[in-house]
Design a protein around this motif. Sequence first.
Motif, PDB file in Angstrom:
ATOM      1  N   ILE A 243     -88.440 -15.162  20.237  1.00 51.10           N
ATOM      2  CA  ILE A 243     -89.798 -15.003  20.751  1.00 51.10           C
ATOM      3  C   ILE A 243     -90.257 -13.547  20.607  1.00 51.10           C
ATOM      4  CG2 ILE A 243     -91.214 -15.052  22.852  1.00 51.10           C
ATOM      5  CD1 ILE A 243     -89.443 -17.483  23.723  1.00 51.10           C
ATOM      6  N   MET A 244     -89.357 -12.604  20.892  1.00 48.58           N
ATOM      7  CA  MET A 244     -89.710 -11.183  20.794  1.00 48.58           C
ATOM      8  C   MET A 244     -90.089 -10.794  19.364  1.00 48.58           C
ATOM      9  SD  MET A 244     -89.592  -9.829  23.802  1.00 48.58           S
ATOM     10  CE  MET A 244     -89.406  -8.081  23.549  1.00 48.58           C
TER      11      MET A 244
ATOM     12  N   THR B 131     -93.212 -15.547  11.706  1.00 45.38           N
ATOM     13  CA  THR B 131     -93.204 -16.694  12.621  1.00 45.38           C
ATOM     14  C   THR B 131     -92.219 -17.745  12.134  1.00 45.38           C
ATOM     15  OG1 THR B 131     -95.485 -16.274  13.280  1.00 45.38           O
ATOM     16  CG2 THR B 131     -94.627 -18.493  13.692  1.00 45.38           C
ATOM     17  N   TYR B 132     -92.182 -17.983  10.828  1.00 40.32           N
ATOM     18  CA  TYR B 132     -91.217 -18.931  10.270  1.00 40.32           C
ATOM     19  C   TYR B 132     -89.786 -18.452  10.548  1.00 40.32           C
ATOM     20  CZ  TYR B 132     -88.319 -21.467   6.988  1.00 40.32           C
ATOM     21  OH  TYR B 132     -87.304 -22.208   6.439  1.00 40.32           O
ATOM     22  N   CYS B 133     -89.532 -17.174  10.288  1.00 42.51           N
ATOM     23  CA  CYS B 133     -88.194 -16.630  10.544  1.00 42.51           C
ATOM     24  C   CYS B 133     -87.836 -16.738  12.027  1.00 42.51           C
ATOM     25  CB  CYS B 133     -88.112 -15.176  10.095  1.00 42.51           C
ATOM     26  SG  CYS B 133     -88.193 -14.940   8.317  1.00 42.51           S
ATOM     27  N   ALA B 134     -88.789 -16.459  12.889  1.00 44.92           N
ATOM     28  CA  ALA B 134     -88.551 -16.545  14.336  1.00 44.92           C
ATOM     29  C   ALA B 134     -88.254 -17.985  14.746  1.00 44.92           C
ATOM     30  CB  ALA B 134     -89.752 -16.013  15.106  1.00 44.92           C
ATOM     31  N   PHE B 135     -88.971 -18.930  14.177  1.00 48.83           N
ATOM     32  CA  PHE B 135     -88.708 -20.344  14.468  1.00 48.83           C
ATOM     33  C   PHE B 135     -87.282 -20.704  14.070  1.00 48.83           C
ATOM     34  CE2 PHE B 135     -88.619 -24.752  12.920  1.00 48.83           C
ATOM     35  CZ  PHE B 135     -88.812 -25.403  14.126  1.00 48.83           C
ATOM     36  N   ARG B 136     -86.871 -20.288  12.873  1.00 48.61           N
ATOM     37  CA  ARG B 136     -85.495 -20.547  12.430  1.00 48.61           C
ATOM     38  C   ARG B 136     -84.508 -19.794  13.322  1.00 48.61           C
ATOM     39  NH1 ARG B 136     -84.596 -22.595   7.222  1.00 48.61           N
ATOM     40  NH2 ARG B 136     -82.500 -22.789   8.092  1.00 48.61           N
TER      41      ARG B 136
ATOM     42  N   THR C 290     -79.023 -14.829  12.459  1.00 45.23           N
ATOM     43  CA  THR C 290     -79.286 -14.262  11.135  1.00 45.23           C
ATOM     44  C   THR C 290     -80.775 -14.231  10.837  1.00 45.23           C
ATOM     45  OG1 THR C 290     -77.136 -15.035  10.356  1.00 45.23           O
ATOM     46  CG2 THR C 290     -78.786 -14.501   8.667  1.00 45.23           C
ATOM     47  N   TRP C 291     -81.478 -15.303  11.142  1.00 46.03           N
ATOM     48  CA  TRP C 291     -82.917 -15.351  10.888  1.00 46.03           C
ATOM     49  C   TRP C 291     -83.670 -14.332  11.734  1.00 46.03           C
ATOM     50  CZ3 TRP C 291     -85.468 -17.288   6.967  1.00 46.03           C
ATOM     51  CH2 TRP C 291     -84.858 -18.270   6.188  1.00 46.03           C
ATOM     52  N   ILE C 292     -83.202 -14.107  12.948  1.00 44.55           N
ATOM     53  CA  ILE C 292     -83.842 -13.092  13.794  1.00 44.55           C
ATOM     54  C   ILE C 292     -83.639 -11.710  13.171  1.00 44.55           C
ATOM     55  CG2 ILE C 292     -83.880 -12.003  16.075  1.00 44.55           C
ATOM     56  CD1 ILE C 292     -82.876 -14.727  17.187  1.00 44.55           C
ATOM     57  N   GLY C 293     -82.429 -11.440  12.694  1.00 47.40           N
ATOM     58  CA  GLY C 293     -82.157 -10.175  12.024  1.00 47.40           C
ATOM     59  C   GLY C 293     -83.016  -9.985  10.785  1.00 47.40           C
TER      60      GLY C 293
END
Length: 149
Positions: free
Chosen positions: A31-32, A58-63, A69-72
């Motif tokens: 979310i951050m 937003t796509y990366c955050a959803f994943r 890894t996606w957050i990174g």
Amino acid sequence: MTYVLPVVIGVGYALLMSLVREPHRRRLNAIMVAGAGAAYLSGGGLGGWEFAFTALVTYCAFRGLESWTWIGVAWLLHTVWDAVHHLKGNPIIPFAHDSSLGCAICDPVIALWCLAGGPTARELFRRRHGRAAGPGARPGEWPDPARTV
């Protein structure tokens, strides 16, 4: 201070976030980073590309709701966006000229923590000192996030 303070903020962010228990810590960080991805929308410095970037993050955050890894990756994308804004002269905080530079320094610190699996301070200490990091882990082994949930 222009270069040191953003690193301190990134480390402080990771330490504070490590107080949140999993899986809430990963989801909160997703979310951050989604919010960070939209930080430049109101400035409009890059026109329609601001919307494209926000959609990508937003796509990366959803994943990232299920994957550190996606957050990174999202934080690393935001680092690039910060650098572009710093060079183009559209800072994230309009009245603070070097704010995007500071963000570009802080974000990779957070990204590295996320790419390491968002460990707690205790887990980082154990890794550094070669202690077993959880049930069934061998000394020096990084914990399996699936086992710590």
